[in-house]
Motif scaffolding. Structure first.
Motif, PDB file in Angstrom:
ATOM      1  N   THR A  17       0.831  -1.202   0.000  1.00 38.85           N
ATOM      2  CA  THR A  17       0.000   0.000   0.000  1.00 38.85           C
ATOM      3  C   THR A  17       0.871   1.259   0.000  1.00 38.85           C
ATOM      4  N   VAL A  18       1.816   1.310   0.955  1.00 41.27           N
ATOM      5  CA  VAL A  18       2.668   2.498   1.040  1.00 41.27           C
ATOM      6  C   VAL A  18       3.504   2.654  -0.216  1.00 41.27           C
ATOM      7  N   GLY A  19       4.078   1.523  -0.670  1.00 40.76           N
ATOM      8  CA  GLY A  19       4.893   1.575  -1.884  1.00 40.76           C
ATOM      9  C   GLY A  19       4.079   2.056  -3.075  1.00 40.76           C
ATOM     10  N   GLY A  20       2.882   1.511  -3.220  1.00 36.82           N
ATOM     11  CA  GLY A  20       2.016   1.911  -4.327  1.00 36.82           C
ATOM     12  C   GLY A  20       1.633   3.375  -4.240  1.00 36.82           C
ATOM     13  N   ALA A  21       1.253   3.820  -3.028  1.00 36.21           N
ATOM     14  CA  ALA A  21       0.837   5.216  -2.852  1.00 36.21           C
ATOM     15  C   ALA A  21       1.969   6.172  -3.199  1.00 36.21           C
ATOM     16  N   VAL A  22       3.160   5.882  -2.664  1.00 35.16           N
ATOM     17  CA  VAL A  22       4.309   6.750  -2.936  1.00 35.16           C
ATOM     18  C   VAL A  22       4.651   6.719  -4.426  1.00 35.16           C
TER      19      VAL A  22
END
Lengths: 157, 53, 245
Positions: A17-22
């Motif tokens: 999630t964090v990787g995708g969002a960033v």
């Protein structure tokens, strides 16, 4: 699912999630993250008007001129498809020379780019001077090493 | 020899980098050693008080 | 394999291993550092563009590399601690943070000193420089978050989440020079094909990177031991340790 597997899945989900969002955020702000514009961007009107920005390119061979009795220097920055003429008054960095990649920060005044600051960019190649001379002769290219030109002209991504 | 220390005019930059590296690496080593010694001492003291209540 | 894993995860065993390995790691690191410093400062020829200023590379590149790889080690350790509930893994993660933070400071400082004569500036908000600064804040944030909890177990869990989330920044730092226009040049070693550094200049760099890794491992040994002692307050095996060393 055991508690351990649940925790493992949680860590994986958080990372994705964090990787995708960033990743998406950076993709969306791609242009804002760019540190400098190329002369082609400037010609296409992509650079901000009336606001300071940076132009990066190669100093064209034989384009450097300093007016007599003045500290003002003029040179042409190129990305091998478009040019920008830069005017700069002040001390230039050690690595500044024709054929070198430089980055100028300033504003456009008509077609002239008036720089407040000029920084030199160096390439990722490290070699002794004699090896560099040999390479230069072999390639019959007066402008630095071949990779340094691609590094300047291809903002990948 | 003096040519070596002059670093082609970049002496200040080159040597300050190496000096800084030396200071930080040595400091890191020293601080972690000191922390370990302090923890060992604390553990020893705890054990002694535990044995003689 | 698993047996060894569980054995290593036991604090007394890890404590003994760290104590035994530390001098070997430290001395080999120091010897390699001296050799590669000699190679980089004396034997390597000056660069065709940057002259002698390029020698800053031998301290800048290893510290920058370590600032990233230590973070990855920290995040992996934190992840193992979170998933398998291994206290030692959390101890390793906590021990990594200050060392990694110092490497990041060193990378930023030497980079700044290198940038002044070559680029003509101490600092620019360039993607590489900015993301490396964020890396430093991640380390500092991790340490601050940990210290804000009195309970070690809660500090471990909260810290682990931050460490894992922050690992996203590592590829950003690494590929910032490839993805975007930047003042910082592209990668010299870690790219496909031959490295773009001449071999008399390259070997001291690779050796120095190895030396920095060994140095990191040596310092980690001390920090992990201290961390174990801080956590294992009432364990009976501590008596023998405290008596011994």
């Amino acid at each position: 699912m055991t508690p351990r597997q649940r925790r493992m899945a949680l860590v994986a989900v958080v990372l994705l999630t964090v990787g995708g969002a960033v990743g998406f955020a950076l993709k969306a702000f791609q242009d804002n993250v760019q540190y400098f514009f190329s002369p082609s961007d400037v010609s296409a009107g992509k650079a901000p008007a009336g606001r300071a920005f940076r132009v990066g390119g190669m100093v064209t061979q034989g384009s450097f001129k300093r007016a007599t009795g003045s500290m003002e220097a003029r040179f042409v920055l190129t990305d091998f498809s478009n040019d920008v003429t830069v005017s700069y008054t002040g001390v230039l960095p050690d690595l500044f020379r024709e054929g070198q990649g430089v980055i100028a920060r300033g504003k456009l005044d008509g077609n002239l780019f008036v720089a407040e600051e000029v920084l030199a960019k160096h390439d990722e190649n490290y070699m002794p001077p004699d090896v560099a001379d040999m390479l230069k002769k072999k390639h019959e290219k007066p402008t630095g090493t071949p990779t340094s030109t691609t590094a300047m002209t291809q903002p990948a991504g | 020899m003096s040519e070596f220390f002059a670093m082609g005019g970049y002496a200040g930059y080159v040597w300050s980098c190496y000096g800084l590296t030396l200071v930080i690496l040595a400091g890191n080593l020293w601080f972690s050693r000191r922390e370990l010694k302090a923890q060992i001492q604390r553990a020893t003291r705890r054990n002694q008080t535990a044995e003689t209540p | 394999m698993w047996l060894w894993f569980y054995k290593l995860a036991s604090p007394p065993y890890a404590y003994a291993i760290a104590a035994r390995w530390r001098p070997w790691l430290l001395w080999s690191a120091l010897i390699l550092m001296v050799i590669s410093a000699y190679g980089g400062l004396v034997l390597a020829p000056p660069d065709y563009q940057q002259k002698d200023a390029f020698r800053i590379m031998y301290v800048h590149v290893p510290s920058a590399t370590l600032s990233l790889s230590v973070y990855v080690i920290m995040a992996v350790a934190a992840g193992i601690g979170l998933i398998w509930r291994i206290k030692l893994a959390h101890a390793v993660a906590a021990a990594c943070a200050p060392i990694g933070a110092w490497f990041t400071v060193l990378a930023l400082a030497t980079g700044s000193i290198w940038g002044r004569p070559m680029w003509g500036t101490w600092w620019e908000w360039d993607p590489r420089l900015t993301s490396e600064l964020i890396q430093l804040f991640l380390y500092l944030g991790y340490m601050a978050l940990r210290s804000s909890f009195d309970d070690t177990q809660r500090a471990d869990r909260a810290g682990a989440i931050l460490a894992i989330v922050g690992v996203v920044n590592v590829p950003i730092v690494k590929y910032s020079v490839v993805w975007w226009n930047s003042l910082h040049q592209g990668p010299s070693i870690s790219k496909l094909g031959a490295p773009s550094i001449a071999s008399p200049m390259l070997w001291p760099l690779l050796l120095m990177m190895l030396a920095f890794m060994l140095y990191f491992a040596a310092v980690l040994c001390d920090r992990v031991r201290a961390e174990i002692l801080r956590r294992e307050r009432n364990a009976s095996w501590l008596a023998s340790v405290a008596a011994g060393t």
